[in-house]
Motif scaffolding. Sequence first.
Motif, PDB file in Angstrom:
ATOM      1  N   UNK A 355      -0.373 -32.218 -49.628  1.00  9.95           N
ATOM      2  CA  UNK A 355       0.527 -31.113 -49.335  1.00  9.95           C
ATOM      3  C   UNK A 355       0.188 -30.335 -48.090  1.00  9.95           C
ATOM      4  N   UNK A 356      -0.945 -30.622 -47.470  1.00  9.05           N
ATOM      5  CA  UNK A 356      -1.358 -29.890 -46.275  1.00  9.05           C
ATOM      6  C   UNK A 356      -0.720 -30.499 -45.030  1.00  9.05           C
ATOM      7  N   UNK A 357      -0.320 -29.675 -44.074  1.00  7.94           N
ATOM      8  CA  UNK A 357       0.263 -30.210 -42.839  1.00  7.94           C
ATOM      9  C   UNK A 357      -0.749 -31.028 -42.063  1.00  7.94           C
ATOM     10  N   UNK A 358      -0.258 -31.950 -41.250  1.00  4.82           N
ATOM     11  CA  UNK A 358      -1.162 -32.840 -40.514  1.00  4.82           C
ATOM     12  C   UNK A 358      -1.987 -32.069 -39.498  1.00  4.82           C
ATOM     13  N   UNK A 359      -1.601 -30.866 -39.171  1.00  2.00           N
ATOM     14  CA  UNK A 359      -2.360 -30.037 -38.238  1.00  2.00           C
ATOM     15  C   UNK A 359      -3.533 -29.324 -38.892  1.00  2.00           C
ATOM     16  N   UNK A 360      -3.608 -29.381 -40.208  1.00  3.55           N
ATOM     17  CA  UNK A 360      -4.696 -28.719 -40.936  1.00  3.55           C
ATOM     18  C   UNK A 360      -5.906 -29.646 -40.963  1.00  3.55           C
ATOM     19  N   UNK A 361      -7.067 -29.212 -40.451  1.00  2.00           N
ATOM     20  CA  UNK A 361      -8.260 -30.077 -40.443  1.00  2.00           C
ATOM     21  C   UNK A 361      -8.662 -30.559 -41.833  1.00  2.00           C
ATOM     22  N   UNK A 362      -8.259 -29.829 -42.869  1.00  5.23           N
ATOM     23  CA  UNK A 362      -8.628 -30.212 -44.229  1.00  5.23           C
ATOM     24  C   UNK A 362      -7.665 -31.228 -44.839  1.00  5.23           C
ATOM     25  N   UNK A 363      -6.641 -31.615 -44.099  1.00  5.45           N
ATOM     26  CA  UNK A 363      -5.609 -32.479 -44.675  1.00  5.45           C
ATOM     27  C   UNK A 363      -6.044 -33.925 -44.830  1.00  5.45           C
ATOM     28  N   UNK A 364      -7.020 -34.359 -44.037  1.00  5.87           N
ATOM     29  CA  UNK A 364      -7.428 -35.754 -44.057  1.00  5.87           C
ATOM     30  C   UNK A 364      -6.688 -36.618 -43.058  1.00  5.87           C
ATOM     31  N   UNK A 365      -5.809 -36.011 -42.287  1.00  4.76           N
ATOM     32  CA  UNK A 365      -5.035 -36.755 -41.289  1.00  4.76           C
ATOM     33  C   UNK A 365      -5.949 -37.278 -40.193  1.00  4.76           C
ATOM     34  N   UNK A 366      -5.718 -38.532 -39.791  1.00  7.93           N
ATOM     35  CA  UNK A 366      -6.482 -39.154 -38.714  1.00  7.93           C
ATOM     36  C   UNK A 366      -5.542 -39.554 -37.597  1.00  7.93           C
ATOM     37  N   UNK A 367      -5.785 -39.049 -36.399  1.00  5.63           N
ATOM     38  CA  UNK A 367      -4.949 -39.398 -35.249  1.00  5.63           C
ATOM     39  C   UNK A 367      -5.035 -40.891 -34.937  1.00  5.63           C
ATOM     40  N   UNK A 368      -6.150 -41.514 -35.307  1.00  9.96           N
ATOM     41  CA  UNK A 368      -6.316 -42.947 -35.065  1.00  9.96           C
ATOM     42  C   UNK A 368      -5.561 -43.801 -36.087  1.00  9.96           C
ATOM     43  N   UNK A 369      -5.142 -43.196 -37.176  1.00 14.22           N
ATOM     44  CA  UNK A 369      -4.380 -43.883 -38.223  1.00 14.22           C
ATOM     45  C   UNK A 369      -3.270 -42.927 -38.689  1.00 14.22           C
ATOM     46  N   UNK A 370      -2.334 -42.607 -37.785  1.00 15.26           N
ATOM     47  CA  UNK A 370      -1.411 -41.497 -38.048  1.00 15.26           C
ATOM     48  C   UNK A 370      -0.473 -41.715 -39.223  1.00 15.26           C
ATOM     49  N   UNK A 371      -0.238 -42.960 -39.610  1.00 19.78           N
ATOM     50  CA  UNK A 371       0.687 -43.231 -40.704  1.00 19.78           C
ATOM     51  C   UNK A 371      -0.054 -43.585 -41.991  1.00 19.78           C
TER      52      UNK A 371
END
Length: 587
Positions: A355-371
Amino acid sequence: MKNTNNKIITFLLLAAIMGACKKYEQFPVDKVTGNYVFDPLDSAGVNAQNFLYSVYAIVKNGHNRVGGDYLDAASDDAVSSKTGTGVAITLISTNAVTSFNFPGSENLWEGTNLSQPPGATGPPESFWAGIRNANIVINNIGVVPVKGGLPNGTTTAQVWRSEARFLRAYFYFELVRRYGGVPLMGDKVYNIADNLDLPRSSFADCISYIVKECDAIKDSLITAPVADADNYRATKGAAMALKAKTLLLAASPLFNGGNIDNGNPLTGYTNFDVNRWTLAAQAAKDVIDLNTYSLDPSFTDVFLTQNNSERIFIRPGSNTTSIETNNGPVGFQAGGTGNTSPTQELVDAFPMKNGLPVTDPASGYLASDPYSVLSDAKRDPRFNATILYNGAHWLNSTMQTYEGGISKPNSTLQQTVSGFYMRKFMGAFEDASTYSNHSSDWIILRYAEVLLAYAEARNEAEAAPQADVYQQLYAIRARAGIDPGAGGNYGLTPNMTQAAMRAVIQNEWRIEFAFEEHRFFDLRRWKLAQTVLNKPRTGVSIVKNGGDYTYNPVTLLNTVFQERQYLYPIPYNETAKNPNMKQNPGW
């Protein structure tokens, strides 16, 4: 599939056959005398009911509706993959339209098939034709002695009359949100000999009219759930949901205090009134309190499974593969022309599964694996249900939208220009080898919209968001498949300010209703279009280096939005022939 029972589709097919047999025209407004259609001896009401079907048929199916594109491709959610001049949706996006040449497929004032010339097929496209034909039903249905009715004593003829009034109110709503105040015709059926130099009614009067109509007819309509053969018909819930949608529009900044022509009653209210938000919230709550509708457990099934609990009002479509043919990725034997290219802005709007936005460092989003193809931390499941991306599983294969990949070959073939394809509305073809027919119904009103409308209106009516605002978002996010998290907040921050909650709600509208003709109008009613739509729309150019990928941002389209574009121009022909028809500001 159950679309074979759909009476609108059946009517259109029969109309074509009967037209070929020269029995009578498809839409007998001017070709068949009224006492034939509304026959006092026809106890079955066959001809009258067929005429009512023809009014339903004027309601639009939004799939690739505007010159082969989705209307939301004129928002910041997508661009057309088509190139060259004259692409209707691109003309709208770049402010290359005038009162002379507004694209016919989105010019619902005039349409492109209004007069039904000899040889023309299908329903008239102008919503004014819809209003006129609805008035014909309203004025004449009383003589038809059709049997049956509702348990509350409403006769079948009265039900049909109320359905025509609902359709008329719906047509008015669609005109008002595009043009502002429009002429209110009442029940009169105007003919060529009548004085047609009518002035526009005020925005306030139009909103009041639509709301009063919905209130007046709601108890004389059928109630949901309905039988399969009636899945297209207006119900009590549809009338109440249309009222809520109308009041939400009226309460929104563009019309409630943000009038683009200060003091002009045609273009909005001339004052701000917070009570308009309260009225919108109550109207949405009234639909909720019916306890008739619920969110379908599956987001994708909402669009594919007919008669599910979330649908309130639809424009039925055929069983077909046309959505895939028009929007599916290129490079597969199953076919597809990829008309719709979603933007990077839409892709980035989807949060992670926590539920966290991709801009949140806690979200787990990886720019190297964006999808999140390889990552354990996944995206909001609605992302996978809406977008086809590089590495997505599709047609028993893996999507290749990197430069030179099978779905982005960089040939003369029309293909994605953004690095993404639209996935929404398509069948479950991830593990299939080809496409197969499925429902292509267009959902005009669904229950998730009522919940978000209630949340938005409540948030705007109060100094700070209350618990019931959060509850609507929890429900929508839970159905989407977002994890509740340790605090059960589905990624939402507790105790948000009104402004912070507003931003969350606006993003939820975007990702929940992508390509459903919401974003295009939402940016306008929120009066954000001048900010959002004067920024370039971007996509991604993906370069494959062995097993790694480099993601390079690219500009797709430089869009233009001027203040005048908050409302459509009244067609020049209308203002030229009617001196009382005032043009919208700037046009």
